[in-house]
Write a protein that holds these residues in place. Structure first.
Motif, short mmCIF file in Angstrom:
data_model
loop_
_atom_site.label_atom_id
_atom_site.label_comp_id
_atom_site.label_asym_id
_atom_site.label_seq_id
_atom_site.Cartn_x
_atom_site.Cartn_y
_atom_site.Cartn_z
N LYS A 159 -0.04 10.09 -4.92
CA LYS A 159 0.26 10.76 -4.40
C LYS A 159 1.10 11.79 -5.26
O LYS A 159 0.89 13.65 -4.98
CB LYS A 159 0.90 11.08 -2.76
CG LYS A 159 1.59 11.38 -2.33
CD LYS A 159 2.57 11.37 -1.08
CE LYS A 159 3.51 10.66 -0.61
NZ LYS A 159 4.79 11.93 -1.81
N LEU B 90 -6.29 -2.86 1.46
CA LEU B 90 -5.75 -2.70 3.02
C LEU B 90 -6.07 -3.76 4.06
O LEU B 90 -5.33 -4.02 5.58
CB LEU B 90 -6.64 -1.22 3.33
CG LEU B 90 -5.18 -0.03 2.77
CD1 LEU B 90 -5.70 1.11 3.50
CD2 LEU B 90 -3.75 -0.52 3.00
N ILE C 193 -8.81 1.17 -2.70
CA ILE C 193 -8.05 0.76 -1.44
C ILE C 193 -8.14 -0.09 -0.03
O ILE C 193 -7.40 -0.60 0.25
CB ILE C 193 -7.04 2.01 -1.82
CG1 ILE C 193 -6.51 2.31 -0.64
CG2 ILE C 193 -7.92 3.23 -1.20
CD1 ILE C 193 -4.90 1.58 -0.97
N PRO D 204 1.16 -1.24 -0.29
CA PRO D 204 0.07 0.08 -0.07
C PRO D 204 0.59 1.19 0.13
O PRO D 204 0.75 2.41 -0.49
CB PRO D 204 -0.15 0.11 1.21
CG PRO D 204 -0.54 -1.56 2.14
CD PRO D 204 0.67 -1.79 1.32
N GLN D 205 2.03 1.06 1.28
CA GLN D 205 2.71 2.59 0.59
C GLN D 205 2.92 2.81 -1.12
O GLN D 205 3.23 3.83 -1.20
CB GLN D 205 3.95 2.15 1.54
CG GLN D 205 3.60 1.68 3.25
CD GLN D 205 2.69 0.99 3.47
OE1 GLN D 205 2.95 -0.03 3.12
NE2 GLN D 205 2.24 0.77 5.17
N LEU E 136 0.33 4.17 -2.58
CA LEU E 136 -0.21 5.17 -2.17
C LEU E 136 0.45 6.49 -2.86
O LEU E 136 0.69 7.47 -2.57
CB LEU E 136 -0.22 5.28 -0.85
CG LEU E 136 -1.77 5.17 -0.56
CD1 LEU E 136 -2.17 4.77 0.90
CD2 LEU E 136 -2.89 5.62 -0.88
N SER E 137 3.02 6.42 -2.32
CA SER E 137 3.80 7.02 -3.11
C SER E 137 3.26 7.18 -4.25
O SER E 137 3.29 8.63 -4.08
CB SER E 137 4.59 6.43 -2.42
OG SER E 137 4.97 6.04 -1.10
#
Lengths: 238, 350
Positions: free
Chosen positions: A184, A206, A202, A176-177, A180-181
């Motif tokens: 964004k 998660l 998402i 997920p990191q 999302l990185s």
């Protein structure tokens, strides 16, 4: 059995199994045949038990596509997952297909949970014994579907696909990191945000990875703020 | 809440670095309509020293934008601002048990049957049965009580948990009070002694006694007493003024039971009053002051509770300052001199 001739979408089928194998391609026509007196009479002559089961199925108020899906496995239990034009050779293929559309939702694939089609398929093909854990998890998702349709749908995708990766615009992300990185950094975070949060894609990912605490905190905060914003009726100046 | 805000919050919770967005968001919030409205409301609230206003202002003053380090902090701050804004908007939706507004009970707004109306409107509305009104008022009263418990009873109970420390402090306080009382008593004795019709005693005061030893001892006593008075006044002003808050705590503690009884009695009386007016279909033209639990005594107590964390006296055993021992020493000297005068006097001037 050799006496059967079923004309279906311009083709002649000489066995119930062959007919069943192709029903998923033209469900409307298959449904018309299924409920016809002619077909039911033939079925009665061949297999009274099967006739009774199909007649019982036709009597229940059920969605047409789902009914055709169930009927095809009653006529031919040895079939791969076939539904409304889709054919999947494995559970993983079904999972991949669900995720390939994400964050959009395919309304037909959603029926697997909505009408309990996947567990029905698993029961008919004895997967409830072969893979009891998977069967139980799908059962659980059917219940979750009643609370949050989209989240349960995508969770089914992640569960069946099984790689633990998330797919977005043809790209794969392994956490997920990482996902999302990437998200964004995009110029259009607003578009990303609206499709991602509303679709629940998402959150399904998660939850699948057991980030339960983070989701719970997130949902509590969002609920709290939205409730207060609603009460205040006074949104923040942008 | 905007969708992108949600993504950033989610990123933050998943330890994805979004600090680059934070400054812009803080600035947005600082200049937002809602925050500016809250600031304007706070200025208005400062004009009245009401319990409710103090509580809102206290919450507002805790907001510190410089302490926002994460998006979660940011959203918490935003939620708090929204909540304060909401409280400010509920200007007339007050809890009569905790209010000090200059209005009648009948003018207080209440949520009733999905609408916001005043107590009087509810009482005089004949479309509703008495039973229905009683049920609704019961709900409203229970909410009031809940707030009383949160804002008044709970902090008080929490405060009393420090009773052990306070007990120790009370002992110290009693010692100091006893000493200062003795100083005052000594002064009074010295002043009233010449009023007794004893010639020798009056001779000591007038300095006409023939014994030099008695005279010298007496003058020493007067000087020491004078010195003791000066030192005691200084001690009282410098040290005991700081101790005043503690004395308030002590006094409040002594009336602990009466405060609790008062809260309960007044709350029940308020509820009975509401029920009586529903029954009699009579407007409530009673000033809020009469039903409110907030009076001077309660405000002092609340003030004490509010600042308790800043008071070393209530956090740990109060330490007697060294200067106090100087007072004690002089006091004992004065006492010694006094007894010496008495002994000399009784011993026939030696």
């Amino acid at each position: 059995m050799n006496e059967i001739t079923i004309k279906f979408h311009g083709q002649i089928y000489y066995s119930l199994e062959d007919f069943a194998r192709n029903m998923y391609l033209y469900t409307d026509e298959a449904f018309t045949i299924l409920k016809s007196q002619k077909f039911l009479k033939i079925l009665y002559k061949i297999n009274q038990n099967l006739y009774n089961t199909i007649a019982e199925l036709l009597r229940t108020p059920f969605q047409q596509d789902a009914l055709v899906f169930k009927a095809q496995y009653l006529l031919n239990p040895l079939m791969v997952i076939s539904y409304h034009g889709y054919r999947f050779n494995s559970f993983q293929a079904l999972g991949k297909k669900i995720l390939s559309f994400a964050p959009s939702i395919d309304i037909y694939l959603k029926d697997f949970l909505k009408y309990h089609l996947l567990t029905f398929y698993m029961e008919k093909t004895k997967y409830d014994f072969k893979e009891p854990k998977l069967y139980q998890e799908v059962k659980k998702l059917e219940e979750e579907f009643l609370i949050n349709e989209n989240r349960a749908y995508f969770k089914l995708g992640f569960l069946l696909e099984g790689s633990g990766q998330i797919f977005y615009h043809g790209k794969k992300f392994s956490s997920p990191q990482e996902f999302l990185s990437h998200a964004k950094e995009g110029v259009n975070i607003i578009d990303f945000a609206s499709s991602m949060v509303k679709s629940q894609y998402i959150f399904a990912y998660l939850e699948y990875l057991h980030y339960d605490q983070e989701i719970s905190l997130f949902e509590t905060m969002v609920h709290l703020i939205e409730q207060k914003e609603k009460e205040n009726d006074n949104l923040r100046k942008v | 809440m905007r969708e992108e805000d949600k993504v950033l919050l989610l990123c933050d919770l998943l330890k994805v670095d979004v600090t680059a967005y934070l400054d812009r968001y803080i600035e947005e919030l600082r200049t937002s309509k809602i925050y500016l409205q809250v600031c304007a409301q706070i200025i208005k609230l400062r004009k009245h020293d009401y319990f409710r206003n103090i509580e809102i202002i206290r919450r507002f003053e805790v907001i510190d934008f410089s302490k926002i380090k994460t998006f979660l902090d940011f959203e918490k701050t935003y939620a708090e601002i929204l909540d304060i804004a909401l409280e400010c908007q509920k200007e007339k939706m007050i809890n009569p048990l905790l209010s000090e507004e200059k209005m009648t009970l009948g003018e207080v707004m209440i949520p009733f049957d999905g609408r916001d109306i005043t107590f009087n409107d509810m009482l005089l509305d004949e479309r509703y049965t008495k039973t229905y009104k009683i049920n609704q008022v019961k709900e409203i009263y229970l909410n009031y009580r809940k707030e009383v418990k949160t804002l008044l009873i709970s902090p008080f109970v929490e405060f009393l948990r420090k009773e052990d420390v306070i007990d120790e402090n009370i002992k110290e306080k009693s010692t100091i009070t006893a000493l200062l009382s003795s100083v005052i008593l000594a002064n009074i004795i010295i002043i009233i002694l010449p009023l007794f019709p004893v010639t020798t005693l009056r001779n000591i005061y007038s300095g006409t006694i023939d014994s030099e030893v008695v005279m010298v001892t007496f003058y020493v006593l007067i000087v020491i007493l004078f010195l003791l008075d000066l030192v005691s006044i200084f001690f009282y002003n410098v040290y005991l003024n700081k101790f005043r808050i503690f004395i308030r705590a002590y006094n409040s503690l002594r009336s602990e039971k009466s405060i609790m009884v008062k809260i309960n009695n007044k709350s029940e009386a308020f509820y009975s009053l509401l029920l009586r007016h529903i029954d009699e279909i009579k407007p409530l033209n009673i000033p809020l002051k009469k039903v409110s639990l907030i009076d001077v005594e309660m405000k002092n107590l609340l003030y004490l509770i509010e600042i308790k964390d800043k008071l070393p006296y209530l956090q740990e055993k109060w330490k007697v300052p060294h200067f106090f021992y100087v007072v004690c020493a002089i006091f004992y000297l004065a006492l010694l001199a006094f007894f010496l005068v008495i002994m000399l006097f009784l011993g026939g001037h030696l």
